[in-house]
Design an enzyme around this catalytic site. Structure first.
Site, short mmCIF file in Angstrom:
data_model
loop_
_atom_site.label_atom_id
_atom_site.label_comp_id
_atom_site.label_asym_id
_atom_site.label_seq_id
_atom_site.Cartn_x
_atom_site.Cartn_y
_atom_site.Cartn_z
N GLN A 118 17.45 -14.79 -39.10
CA GLN A 118 18.83 -15.30 -39.44
C GLN A 118 19.59 -14.00 -39.83
OE1 GLN A 118 19.33 -16.68 -43.34
NE2 GLN A 118 20.94 -18.29 -42.89
N SER A 153 15.02 -11.96 -43.63
CA SER A 153 13.41 -11.96 -43.69
C SER A 153 12.95 -12.07 -42.13
CB SER A 153 12.93 -13.29 -44.23
OG SER A 153 13.78 -13.44 -45.23
N GLU A 236 19.12 -25.59 -44.25
CA GLU A 236 18.46 -24.80 -45.19
C GLU A 236 18.18 -25.49 -46.71
OE1 GLU A 236 20.57 -21.26 -46.60
OE2 GLU A 236 18.85 -20.12 -46.97
N GLU A 369 24.98 -19.54 -59.24
CA GLU A 369 26.45 -19.75 -59.44
C GLU A 369 27.19 -20.62 -58.30
OE1 GLU A 369 25.08 -16.84 -59.65
OE2 GLU A 369 25.01 -16.60 -61.57
#
Lengths: 399, 404, 404, 399
Positions: A118, A153, A236, A369
């Site tokens: 990604q 990744s 996701e 957050e």
């Protein structure tokens, strides 16, 4: 969740699995052939359309299919290795790709022949993903892409990347993005390991220098990149949460075992801290369990957004207590050597590693957050903050 | 403004420790405001560290797997500036200052995450020696430490809380020492090992036959630990058994009290660095530091660090007072102050470092940003010399709040 | 969708309690999703409470110093809707449902801060009676409770944790009861007192000679407490001593487990009310709920309340399962579930109520806003049937995490 | 902090005190006369100008003066009762008042003959004080004021109130305010008790209905009310913080005593919670102590803003634990009767009262949320949030 008539039933699917296994010996058939055949038989992801690895069946029939193949000793497609392809690229290609793109990419994606990564986050676009600065400039029948991506990744093993790039900096930031499929083997792509505070390099930085991308590898319309990316990100979130945990599964179990096995480490203050964490871990586990039961009953709830939040917090606090409890042992680490692990071995290494690695749990895949903002606005319906970045051209925003 | 504290006699009106067991002891009156001398010392140390050892350079040393202490920095600190001997009286050619000044140095060393054996040598080992009875060997070692010629390490496991030391090295009839001590801080850099045993405190040259040290992979990259093994090593006895145990107790209490100063420095760097970052880092077209949740969390960190500073300064002042009144560093209020300091300051440093990593987002999770050095130091320091919950336990006894 | 849980046989594959003392017991598989029956019950109770007892009205009752239970509301609940007998089997003309359904009612009663003796009578006293061996007096009392004719109170101090009850009333040779019990919840409304003694469990009419009850000024305005004194009062013995102690233990465990449902209701009202308020309250030209710090705190409350709901539902489901398998409510996993429920849900309700007061600003600190009723209920409930730390202590034994 | 030459020294002041006490017997002189004379001698607040109760002396000389009067057994002006006058009204009148106003108001303010209250907060203007809606409309040589004020301590005993009112709703909110001195005995002023969740009514609501205020009672220029109010509020912050505390002073001492005296209540979880609070209380105490020492040495630090924050948090958590620890006793309250106490008896009543009353500590005199904003922006220098309320006319703001 509606399926095309005639509806495919659980019995249909199990029959097909049985027939497939009868025709393809799971032990003797070469792995790549077996997986390709399984895809072609529509038993890869049964809720995908026929011809694209599926049977247009209800999604909830998939676990039984996987279980049957596992029980038969069939080779799998190493789902953790190709997780980004399966979890993010595939649903996006299915939703926004052309027929040609779906046919080209989904089969090798599912079989694991082609690994995906990604290419979204950038040094200047983390939580604010729509701020990506990587530029895609028209170039004949394609695009020239230049920029820097981070936190990718498996980029060092990937053939393809899903890429968000800016095609028009003169419009507000959400409107100037387009979504591409980037060939990681193309000239101008450089993948460098990105080392974490654990000592390992799980991730990569990807530098793109005038990388040429043919226009056929654009997904969705020019300027619609943000809409396409939302499909990716929604998937996701769905894929986070994981399977059923037993009581004391995960980090709390390791801490509890240490407590039971090493009475000499115990203090009464640590005892209460341990019990508080045990209680919170069990509460989080029961919440996940209810969420899974509700999903299975077709009643998805908003608790999913809490799962990642709690998971991060608990991993951090549990490993923190574990390290402190260990005293002199807690002052040691196992290995600072720069390594490139295939997978994160969260539970297999020492508490110091867990303490450090867990710091990433509240940053990766959406910071805590941002998750709290999402809960506040989407679940509780609290009003958004005043926005200063949505009415101006991207190029004029302060950075 | 003049520095009145340094010249005034110790206040004669300090209340004594309360003798009524039903109430907490009344704390002594101490001056918590930094003196001018201390301010100047702080500025000088900070200036030197900014020049010689910025965090980026400390990080670069770790990347090159050079985990030894920074010898050039130590030379400057110990020899040129005389900081290693600050607490050593002038009669041993030391700085003749006191633990307050040492505390100032430690705060700056923490703030710079400086890889030097100051806590091990200038605090723990020095405090043990100062508590030991005078004698030629002990006095000579103090002189070498003051001069910056020697580096000493007190061979106790670094996680040992005050009052919890148990001997693992024995001396035979020929005064040959045998045993093992795990996880000794700053021992790799030491020229002299101070080895407490059941038979008293011994000084052993680090290069003596029978002494082996194995560096271990420390969680704190900037404070190496060493597993020591002694096998019939020749040591020089400095104290009898009771004085040895008392010296260890004093050293651990002093170390725990002053480690708080280092923790304050660590916390302060984390706060300052985070504030700087969120002031300039933009997301959603705004500085990240303009988001109210970020503001409130940093306000909380600031409150905690301000309080930690008062607590650490109090601990150093109590040690300094105990010292000047010859009351013994490990007695009475010093025990309370040390336990209070670790109970409060250790978690504050960890929280500040954790917020630093989190509020830096992705970059804070990388090896290339120095934040992790501070996180590892803060977390290790929270284990070192006893975890906060063990110190709370000690406090419970000291202020008569008995367990259930 | 059909309600499969109510008709399926108990799962035969539930793992048994682990016998290896080195690991925690494996919990039973229970269904945590609300059934259709339960959803309907919830809606009906909520509708009724919205009509008959909105929080503003509860507050008005308190302002008029009328701290008795709302008898009209109780009539509707107990007699018309049959909710007081939900857990009582049909053979005693009860609702024949179970603790899951009682839990649904309690959540709604908490959400409405309804001033009725449901916890005292329909949970604590009923659980004690159900655990007592059948007999004419006990069976008759269950019938009266199911019909809504009787209101019962188990005379134990309300703060008693499961497993900690100690008798304070003695029966003489003539079965006359003498003693005092402080702070009994819902006793003022009771027609029958269930009095545990060293000699077994007794039923005593509230109007019996020798029984005096003094209302105390309860911290929780909506759940009055009573100090009881018995002086040679005539009681009817329902159990022998072991069965009496077991009934009390079961009742306290059941009460602690189900009090969590009420706490979830309290927390939910606090969250909902606060969200509504900050959505509309403007300061600085913006809704207060658009400030990120406020958002994040309410997100935290929401996460906690979601989890508390799962924990409370689990506790009710475990009780229900224990009941249906005749395993006894106070045994094994029920003890774990009750301790878990109070350890987790009690502080969540308190935190939600505290945030409700704080985020309402000035108005939340006034008597005229009902928020304080919920704060007082939440805080009292955190003491009732044992505080969270006592429950964590119980959990430690139950899951083999021994104290230091 | 500069003083007019010739500088008044500590010796001068002590001499004046001695002379005053020689001339006015502190025991036999009637209280009102004594206080008036003390004011006239310039020994009321020595840092105030001569003729207004002071000597234009350095402020730090005042504590010694007060101590000398106390030692002599002199009557004081009941400083807690007239705290709002002393702490807020007086410095504002001194800074912004005309000579006539200073002469009229300061003397009876200091002697306590006239009690003052503060008419700032409104139901719609709490944290956002500049949003006050109380209108002041010109009326001949004065103003007619209409509106509602809340949280006014001591209004039921006050003669005067410092009042913030809107004189121009068509300009941005900070620009349309003016500052008045309101006579609480004027027609149209109604004071009603405001009951708190403790059961008591410490505060009042003040309803103003066409209350006439002569223009001579305006403090500062028309439209400058916000600037004047800032003087008031700055002095409020200075006055918070209080005197030296001994170890275990305040709420923690009561909790510690309960712990020591009632061993049967102890649990190991509560033990650790108690110790954590004890440590935090001691840290807060040492921080205040250092702040006072620094102030005495002329080095004011920003820690003052943390003192109120920590005080509120500790009071709340300590009383919370105390109530829980008490078990059955914690389930009881002392008295819900509506009362109008002269002062808050925080330590004298039961833990339930403390638990409830402490909830106000994080709301009254600036909420903890606002204090954290202040710390973040003024101490740490973090950027302000985007403002949506500063450029528009007050009347057009959403409410």
């Amino acid at each position: 969740m509606a399926t095309d008539p005639p509806a495919v039933t659980a019995a249909d699917v199990q029959q097909r699995v049985a027939a497939f296994l009868a025709a393809h010996d799971p032990v003797t058939t070469p792995r790549a052939d077996f997986l390709a055949a399984r895809f072609d038989a529509g038993l890869a992801w049964v809720h995908y359309p026929a011809g694209l690895g599926g049977l247009a069946a209800p999604r909830h029939l998939q676990p039984a299919v996987d279980a049957a193949f596992t029980a038969a000793g069939a080779p799998d497609n190493q789902p953790r290795r190709i997780g980004i392809g399966l979890g993010m690229a595939a649903p996006t290609i299915l939703a926004h790709g052309t027929d040609a793109q779906r046919r080209r990419f989904l089969r090798p994606l599912w079989t694991g022949e082609e690994v995906w990564c990604q290419l979204f986050s950038e040094p200047g676009a983390g939580s604010d993903l729509a701020a990506v600065a990587t530029r895609a400039v028209p170039d004949g029948d394609g695009w020239l892409v230049t920029g820097q991506k981070v936190w990718t990744s498996i980029a060092h093993q990937a053939r393809w990347g899903i890429l968000l790039a800016r095609t028009d900096p003169t419009v507000p930031k959400h409107s100037g993005l387009s979504y591409f499929i980037c060939d990681l083997t193309a000239p101008g792509v450089e993948v460098r390991p990105l080392r974490q505070l654990t000592g390992e390099a799980e991730f990569n930085e990807v530098f793109l220098t005038e990388v040429r991308i043919p226009d056929e590898q654009r997904l969705g319309e020019v300027g619609q990149g943000w809409q396409v990316a939302r499909t990716t990100l929604m998937n996701e979130r769905v894929s986070i949460g994981g399977g059923a945990q037993p009581r004391e599964g995960g980090a709390i179990g390791l801490l509890a075992q240490t407590w039971r096995q090493r009475p000499e480490l115990r203090t009464s203050g640590a005892h209460d801290a341990l019990l508080r964490l045990w209680v919170r871990a069990e509460a989080a586990r029961l919440t996940s369990q209810r969420l899974r039961q509700a999903l299975a009953a077709g009643q998805p709830g908003p608790e999913g957004s809490a799962v990642k939040l709690s998971f991060a917090q608990l991993n951090q606090e549990i490993s923190s207590l574990e390290l402190e409890l260990l005293g002199d042992d807690g002052l040691r680490y196992d290995d600072w050597t720069m390594r490139r692990p295939d997978q994160v071995d969260f539970l297999g290494r020492n508490p110091g590693y867990r303490y450090l690695r867990a710091k990433g749990n509240s940053i990766e895949g959406g910071t805590s957050e941002i998750l709290k903002n999402v809960i506040a606005e989407r679940v509780l319906g609290l009003p958004a903050e005043p926005r200063v970045d949505t009415d101006r051209a991207w190029k004029d925003l302060p950075r | 403004m003049t520095d009145s504290r340094a010249t005034d006699p110790p206040a004669a009106t300090d209340p004594p420790a309360a003798t009524d067991p039903a109430t907490a002891t009344a704390p002594p009156a101490v001056d918590l405001v930094e003196t001018e001398t201390e301010t100047q010392l702080r500025a000088a140390v900070r200036e030197m560290l900014t020049q010689l050892s910025p965090p980026e350079q400390v990080l670069a040393r770790c990347e090159s797997a050079d985990l030894d202490p920074d010898r050039r920095l130590w030379q400057t600190l110990a020899r040129e500036m005389g900081l290693a001997g600050l607490a050593i009286p002038e009669r041993y050619e030391g700085g003749g200052a006191g633990w307050r000044e040492v505390s100032v140095v430690l705060t700056e060393l923490g703030r710079a995450i400086a890889p030097v054996p100051y806590l091990g040598s200038a605090v723990l080992a020095t405090a043990a020696l100062l508590a030991a009875p005078p004698g030629p060997a002990r006095d000579e070692l103090l002189r070498s430490l003051a001069a910056g010629d020697a580096v000493a390490a007190l061979t106790v496991p670094f996680a040992t809380p005050p009052g919890r030391w148990a001997p693992t090295v024995v001396a035979d009839e020929d005064q040959l020492l045998t045993g093992a001590v795990v996880g000794v801080a700053d021992a790799g850099a030491a020229t002299t090992l101070l080895v407490p045993t059941e038979s008293g405190l011994y000084a052993v040259p680090a290069t003596a036959a029978g002494v082996t040290g194995n560096s271990v992979t420390s969680f704190d990259l900037t404070r190496p630990l060493c597993d020591l093994r002694l096998s019939q090593a020749v040591g020089q006895r400095l104290t009898d058994p009771p004085a040895g145990a008392a010296a260890v107790a004093t050293a651990l209490t002093t170390g725990a009290a002053l480690l708080a100063a280092e923790q304050v420095g660590v916390a302060q760097w984390c706060l300052d660095t985070t504030v700087d970052y969120v002031r300039t880092r933009h997301q959603f077209g705004r500085p990240v530091g303009s988001f109210q949740a970020v503001k409130h969390r940093l306000a909380d960190v600031w409150v905690a660090v301000s309080q930690a500073r008062a607590v650490a300064d109090y601990a150093a002042a109590v040690l300094a007072q105990a010292e000047s009144t010859e009351a013994g560093g490990a007695a009475g209020e010093a025990v309370v102050a040390a336990a209070l300091a670790q109970s409060f300051c250790a978690p504050v440093a960890v929280a500040a470092a954790e917020e630093c990593v989190q509020l830096h987002g992705g970059i804070g999770f990388t090896w290339e940003h120095p934040a992790h050095l501070f996180l590892k130091r803060a977390k290790s320091a929270a284990v070192a010399l006893g975890s906060a919950d063990r110190h709370r336990g000690a406090l419970a006894s000291a202020v008569n709040l008995p367990a259930a």
